[in-house]
Scaffold this active site. Structure first.
Site, PDB file in Angstrom:
ATOM      1  N   LYS A  93       0.867  -1.177   0.000  1.00 31.81           N
ATOM      2  CA  LYS A  93       0.000   0.000   0.000  1.00 31.81           C
ATOM      3  C   LYS A  93       0.898   1.219   0.000  1.00 31.81           C
ATOM      4  O   LYS A  93       1.845   1.312   0.794  1.00 31.81           O
ATOM      5  CB  LYS A  93      -0.861  -0.020   1.283  1.00 31.81           C
ATOM      6  CG  LYS A  93      -1.838   1.112   1.375  1.00 31.81           C
ATOM      7  CD  LYS A  93      -3.167   0.772   0.716  1.00 31.81           C
ATOM      8  CE  LYS A  93      -4.017   1.986   0.452  1.00 31.81           C
ATOM      9  NZ  LYS A  93      -3.687   2.700  -0.813  1.00 31.81           N
ATOM     10  N   GLN A 114       7.257   3.769   3.898  1.00 30.88           N
ATOM     11  CA  GLN A 114       5.852   3.343   3.944  1.00 30.88           C
ATOM     12  C   GLN A 114       5.666   2.043   4.739  1.00 30.88           C
ATOM     13  O   GLN A 114       4.625   1.846   5.358  1.00 30.88           O
ATOM     14  CB  GLN A 114       5.369   3.161   2.499  1.00 30.88           C
ATOM     15  CG  GLN A 114       3.865   3.185   2.320  1.00 30.88           C
ATOM     16  CD  GLN A 114       3.273   4.591   2.294  1.00 30.88           C
ATOM     17  OE1 GLN A 114       3.837   5.475   1.681  1.00 30.88           O
ATOM     18  NE2 GLN A 114       2.148   4.786   2.963  1.00 30.88           N
ATOM     19  N   LYS A 117       5.403   3.215   8.356  1.00 38.20           N
ATOM     20  CA  LYS A 117       4.216   4.075   8.516  1.00 38.20           C
ATOM     21  C   LYS A 117       2.944   3.225   8.545  1.00 38.20           C
ATOM     22  O   LYS A 117       2.101   3.377   9.419  1.00 38.20           O
ATOM     23  CB  LYS A 117       4.165   5.046   7.324  1.00 38.20           C
ATOM     24  CG  LYS A 117       3.042   6.041   7.390  1.00 38.20           C
ATOM     25  CD  LYS A 117       2.963   6.874   6.127  1.00 38.20           C
ATOM     26  CE  LYS A 117       4.295   7.520   5.771  1.00 38.20           C
ATOM     27  NZ  LYS A 117       4.161   8.570   4.758  1.00 38.20           N
ATOM     28  N   LYS A 129       5.209   1.812  -3.135  1.00 39.20           N
ATOM     29  CA  LYS A 129       5.144   3.185  -3.645  1.00 39.20           C
ATOM     30  C   LYS A 129       5.387   3.139  -5.140  1.00 39.20           C
ATOM     31  O   LYS A 129       6.000   2.197  -5.643  1.00 39.20           O
ATOM     32  CB  LYS A 129       6.244   4.042  -2.969  1.00 39.20           C
ATOM     33  CG  LYS A 129       6.014   5.525  -3.070  1.00 39.20           C
ATOM     34  CD  LYS A 129       5.031   6.048  -2.033  1.00 39.20           C
ATOM     35  CE  LYS A 129       4.654   7.477  -2.301  1.00 39.20           C
ATOM     36  NZ  LYS A 129       3.819   8.037  -1.222  1.00 39.20           N
ATOM     37  N   GLY A 168      -2.902   8.274  -4.050  1.00 39.37           N
ATOM     38  CA  GLY A 168      -2.298   9.501  -4.574  1.00 39.37           C
ATOM     39  C   GLY A 168      -1.034   9.898  -3.822  1.00 39.37           C
ATOM     40  O   GLY A 168      -0.702   9.336  -2.783  1.00 39.37           O
ATOM     41  N   ASP A 169      -0.325  10.843  -4.377  1.00 38.47           N
ATOM     42  CA  ASP A 169       0.831  11.492  -3.727  1.00 38.47           C
ATOM     43  C   ASP A 169       1.031  12.782  -4.526  1.00 38.47           C
ATOM     44  O   ASP A 169       0.086  13.261  -5.184  1.00 38.47           O
ATOM     45  CB  ASP A 169       2.068  10.577  -3.768  1.00 38.47           C
ATOM     46  CG  ASP A 169       3.211  11.092  -2.879  1.00 38.47           C
ATOM     47  OD1 ASP A 169       3.153  10.922  -1.653  1.00 38.47           O
ATOM     48  OD2 ASP A 169       4.182  11.692  -3.406  1.00 38.47           O
ATOM     49  N   THR A 212      -4.620  13.376   5.450  1.00 36.27           N
ATOM     50  CA  THR A 212      -3.209  13.548   5.823  1.00 36.27           C
ATOM     51  C   THR A 212      -3.030  14.854   6.599  1.00 36.27           C
ATOM     52  O   THR A 212      -2.367  14.881   7.643  1.00 36.27           O
ATOM     53  CB  THR A 212      -2.301  13.511   4.574  1.00 36.27           C
ATOM     54  OG1 THR A 212      -2.625  12.351   3.812  1.00 36.27           O
ATOM     55  CG2 THR A 212      -0.837  13.469   4.957  1.00 36.27           C
ATOM     56  N   ASN A 244      -2.511  19.012  -1.487  1.00 41.30           N
ATOM     57  CA  ASN A 244      -3.501  18.301  -0.683  1.00 41.30           C
ATOM     58  C   ASN A 244      -3.186  18.343   0.812  1.00 41.30           C
ATOM     59  O   ASN A 244      -4.050  18.668   1.634  1.00 41.30           O
ATOM     60  CB  ASN A 244      -3.583  16.847  -1.182  1.00 41.30           C
ATOM     61  CG  ASN A 244      -4.444  15.991  -0.284  1.00 41.30           C
ATOM     62  OD1 ASN A 244      -3.952  15.329   0.624  1.00 41.30           O
ATOM     63  ND2 ASN A 244      -5.746  16.029  -0.511  1.00 41.30           N
ATOM     64  N   SER A 381      -6.952   5.546   3.947  1.00 42.67           N
ATOM     65  CA  SER A 381      -6.959   4.632   2.793  1.00 42.67           C
ATOM     66  C   SER A 381      -7.261   3.208   3.261  1.00 42.67           C
ATOM     67  O   SER A 381      -8.011   2.469   2.614  1.00 42.67           O
ATOM     68  CB  SER A 381      -5.608   4.647   2.077  1.00 42.67           C
ATOM     69  OG  SER A 381      -5.533   5.718   1.168  1.00 42.67           O
TER      70      SER A 381
HETATM   71  P1  NDP Z   1       0.485  17.905  -3.997  1.00 42.48           P
HETATM   72  O1  NDP Z   1       0.973  17.562  -5.348  1.00 42.48           O
HETATM   73  O2  NDP Z   1      -0.968  18.033  -3.762  1.00 42.48           O
HETATM   74  O3  NDP Z   1       1.188  19.247  -3.477  1.00 42.48           O
HETATM   75  C1  NDP Z   1       2.569  19.340  -3.375  1.00 42.48           C
HETATM   76  C2  NDP Z   1       2.926  20.744  -2.948  1.00 42.48           C
HETATM   77  O4  NDP Z   1       4.311  20.812  -2.647  1.00 42.48           O
HETATM   78  C3  NDP Z   1       2.670  21.777  -4.036  1.00 42.48           C
HETATM   79  O5  NDP Z   1       2.378  23.009  -3.455  1.00 42.48           O
HETATM   80  C4  NDP Z   1       4.031  21.809  -4.756  1.00 42.48           C
HETATM   81  O6  NDP Z   1       4.304  23.002  -5.473  1.00 42.48           O
HETATM   82  C5  NDP Z   1       4.987  21.677  -3.585  1.00 42.48           C
HETATM   83  N1  NDP Z   1       6.220  21.034  -4.034  1.00 42.48           N
HETATM   84  C6  NDP Z   1       6.355  19.801  -4.594  1.00 42.48           C
HETATM   85  N2  NDP Z   1       7.643  19.578  -4.920  1.00 42.48           N
HETATM   86  C7  NDP Z   1       8.322  20.677  -4.566  1.00 42.48           C
HETATM   87  C8  NDP Z   1       9.679  21.053  -4.629  1.00 42.48           C
HETATM   88  N3  NDP Z   1      10.602  20.204  -5.144  1.00 42.48           N
HETATM   89  N4  NDP Z   1      10.034  22.281  -4.153  1.00 42.48           N
HETATM   90  C9  NDP Z   1       9.099  23.114  -3.646  1.00 42.48           C
HETATM   91  N5  NDP Z   1       7.797  22.823  -3.563  1.00 42.48           N
HETATM   92  C10 NDP Z   1       7.412  21.621  -4.007  1.00 42.48           C
HETATM   93  O7  NDP Z   1       1.113  16.770  -3.038  1.00 42.48           O
HETATM   94  P2  NDP Z   1       0.653  16.339  -1.586  1.00 42.48           P
HETATM   95  O8  NDP Z   1       0.157  17.507  -0.826  1.00 42.48           O
HETATM   96  O9  NDP Z   1      -0.193  15.150  -1.725  1.00 42.48           O
HETATM   97  O10 NDP Z   1       2.038  15.829  -0.970  1.00 42.48           O
HETATM   98  C11 NDP Z   1       2.938  16.689  -0.284  1.00 42.48           C
HETATM   99  C12 NDP Z   1       3.874  15.856   0.566  1.00 42.48           C
HETATM  100  O11 NDP Z   1       3.112  15.052   1.500  1.00 42.48           O
HETATM  101  C13 NDP Z   1       4.740  14.848  -0.217  1.00 42.48           C
HETATM  102  O12 NDP Z   1       5.980  14.695   0.438  1.00 42.48           O
HETATM  103  C14 NDP Z   1       3.947  13.547  -0.082  1.00 42.48           C
HETATM  104  O13 NDP Z   1       4.763  12.414  -0.247  1.00 42.48           O
HETATM  105  C15 NDP Z   1       3.453  13.693   1.356  1.00 42.48           C
HETATM  106  N6  NDP Z   1       2.311  12.862   1.694  1.00 42.48           N
HETATM  107  C16 NDP Z   1       1.124  12.966   0.998  1.00 42.48           C
HETATM  108  C17 NDP Z   1       0.057  12.189   1.362  1.00 42.48           C
HETATM  109  C18 NDP Z   1      -1.277  12.332   0.717  1.00 42.48           C
HETATM  110  O14 NDP Z   1      -2.237  11.719   1.210  1.00 42.48           O
HETATM  111  N7  NDP Z   1      -1.432  13.141  -0.326  1.00 42.48           N
HETATM  112  C19 NDP Z   1       0.161  11.167   2.426  1.00 42.48           C
HETATM  113  C20 NDP Z   1       1.422  11.211   3.148  1.00 42.48           C
HETATM  114  C21 NDP Z   1       2.446  12.003   2.756  1.00 42.48           C
HETATM  115  P3  NDP Z   1       4.236  22.997  -7.087  1.00 42.48           P
HETATM  116  O15 NDP Z   1       2.779  22.946  -7.401  1.00 42.48           O
HETATM  117  O16 NDP Z   1       4.900  24.257  -7.491  1.00 42.48           O
HETATM  118  O17 NDP Z   1       4.982  21.775  -7.543  1.00 42.48           O
END
Ligand code: NDP
Length: 450
Positions: A93, A114, A117, A129, A168-169, A212, A244, A381
């Site tokens: 997962k 993961q 976690k 992943k 998603g991620d 999250t 997200n 999830s």
């Molecule tokens: P999204 O794609 O929804 O949002 C990512 C955000 O982070 C955007 O604002 C993006 O900006 C910014 N970002 C991504 N890469 C970079 C970078 N290299 N430098 C600066 N800003 C960056 O992703 P999520 O919110 O889903 O995920 C964010 C984090 O949380 C990740 O590490 C993910 O692995 C982790 N996570 C997510 C979960 C989930 O349920 N969604 C669960 C557990 C962990 P821009 O649009 O400019 O790229």
């Protein structure tokens, strides 16, 4: 620095030799192995059964070609990945990431984290992943659809509701999950819960979108209460990202009485001295999908700075990195400490570098590590999988209460484990050990193949 145990150091050295180019994976691995020293000393059977050697090697690593056509008919080829790291306690997962930085190292670090976690959630889920180096930015809906369909055309051969359940991620939200789910159904003729984060009308779970971010705040609130008799009420909070995780972390932080000062994306950050207005943030990011600079154009109290890393110079009580890996380095951590930060909660995966973590811990900052603090997404999830198996759907309140119970449970498990192994208050060690023990027990019980 060497790991204080010969067996663990040897496994680490061997893994480095085999995966020399995978910096992020080796970073995540070293952090876990360093904290397992007392456990391995207590359990000689782990070494006798080659358990750590088996743990660090994925059960399966799949890499594949993803060809797709753009709106002009041009042909593109991306690389797709799925790591099925460990299935000792349940089906693999873990999410799918679409971002140009994706490579085998990023996928393996995320898959490795993961494992622990998912174990911490208390639900029967193994670690996996996946993703691709496809860049969704600037692509039309139809281009995204064709990419997702091509990606799933290969991925569907390797996943299944009882085998491997992606979600998603970064770069993968409800729209992408929909395109992938539709393609899986067409190819396999099966209406199973093979992905989580689904639309509510096809077996999705309420609260999955918020999980999250909400879960992160439930964890941080409990940590502050138990460890320092504090709460989020009245605190100033800096949140990075505007995807997200960040958006719903902002909403829950405000519901708990905090003022959120910032939001960011890869082009920069906004500082809103009146506090981020959730409705404006939601409209700009979740409805119109615009850049974060647009938020500042709509709010007179907000300013945009075109330097993503400058966000950590904003004075705050609580910092919640919710964007990406290694966004807080030693220098950023020191800035936060100098400005009086009392708690840090990792919403993103591995957003703090090892130097950063050491600085927080040395200065008595309460530190909530990602694999514990952001487990709410995969936790819900898991609840989505349960609802799918039971052909049922629970209410928002019911799922939210279960999420809160999972997050509080993870905090107490990590905290109690940190005390038991003489790391009192070190939740990095507590979470790693607690997550590991369950998986290790299952691996021993299941035996070694041949
Ligand atoms: P999204 O794609 O929804 O949002 C990512 C955000 O982070 C955007 O604002 C993006 O900006 C910014 N970002 C991504 N890469 C970079 C970078 N290299 N430098 C600066 N800003 C960056 O992703 P999520 O919110 O889903 O995920 C964010 C984090 O949380 C990740 O590490 C993910 O692995 C982790 N996570 C997510 C979960 C989930 O349920 N969604 C669960 C557990 C962990 P821009 O649009 O400019 O790229």
């Amino acid at each position: 620095m060497k790991i204080n145990n010969e067996y663990l150091q040897k496994v680490y050295d061997d893994t480095c030799k085999k995966n020399a180019h995978e910096a992020e994976f080796l970073q995540a691995l070293k952090e876990v192995l360093e904290t397992l020293v007392p456990v391995v000393e207590e359990h000689p059977e782990y070494q006798a059964n080659g358990l750590i050697e088996r743990l660090v090697e994925p059960e399966r690593f799949i890499q594949f070609r993803v060809p797709w056509t753009d709106d002009q008919g041009g042909v593109h080829v991306n690389r797709g990945y799925r790591v099925q790291f460990n299935s000792a306690i349940g089906p693999y997962k873990g999410g799918l990431r679409l971002h140009p930085s994706v490579n085998s190292s990023i996928i393996k670090f995320l898959g490795f984290e993961q494992i622990f976690k998912n174990s911490l959630t208390g639900l029967p889920m193994g670690g996996g992943k996946g993703g691709s180096d496809f860049d969704p930015k600037g692509r039309s809906d139809r281009e995204i659809m064709r990419f997702c369909q091509s990606f799933m055309t290969e991925l569907c051969k390797h996943i299944g509701a009882w085998t491997d359940v992606p979600a998603g991620d970064i770069g993968v939200g409800g729209r992408e999950i929909g395109f992938m789910y539709g393609q899986y159904k067409r190819l396999r003729n099966e209406n199973t819960g093979v992905l989580t984060g689904k639309h509510l009308s096809v077996g999705g779970s309420l609260v999955r979108t918020e999980a999250t971010g909400y879960g992160l705040l439930y964890f941080v609130e409990e940590m502050m209460k138990v460890m320092k008799n504090e709460s989020l009420a009245g605190k100033k909070v800096v949140i990075s990202g505007s995807g997200n995780v960040a958006v719903y972390a902002t909403q829950k932080a405000q519901q708990l009485g905090a003022t959120v000062l910032t939001a960011s994306d890869s082009s920069g950050y906004v500082y809103d001295e009146a506090g981020i207005d959730f409705d404006t943030l939601y409209q700009v990011k979740e409805v119109e999908h615009l850049r974060i600079s647009e938020y500042a154009k709509r709010r007179p109290s907000a300013k945009f700075f075109d330097d993503f890393k400058g966000i950590w110079s904003v004075k705050c009580d609580v910092a919640l990195p919710c964007a990406t890996q290694n966004e807080i380095d030693g220098e950023a951590a020191q800035m936060l400490v100098n400005n009086g930060v009392m708690a840090v909660g990792e919403g993103a995966n591995m957003p703090t570098s090892p130097e950063g973590v050491a600085i927080f811990q040395k200065n008595g900052v309460m530190f909530a590590p990602a694999k514990a603090a952001n487990a709410g997404g995969v936790g819900v999830s898991g609840l989505e999988m349960s609802q799918n198996s039971g052909r049922t759907q629970w209410s928002f309140e019911d799922v939210d209460n279960k999420l809160k119970a999972i997050m509080h449970g993870i905090f107490h498990n990590a905290f109690e484990t940190s005390k038991k192994y003489s790391f009192e208050g070190d939740l990095v060690a507590g979470a790693n050990i607690a997550g590991f023990l369950k998986v290790a027990g299952a691996m021993l019980w299941e035996g070694i193949s041949y």
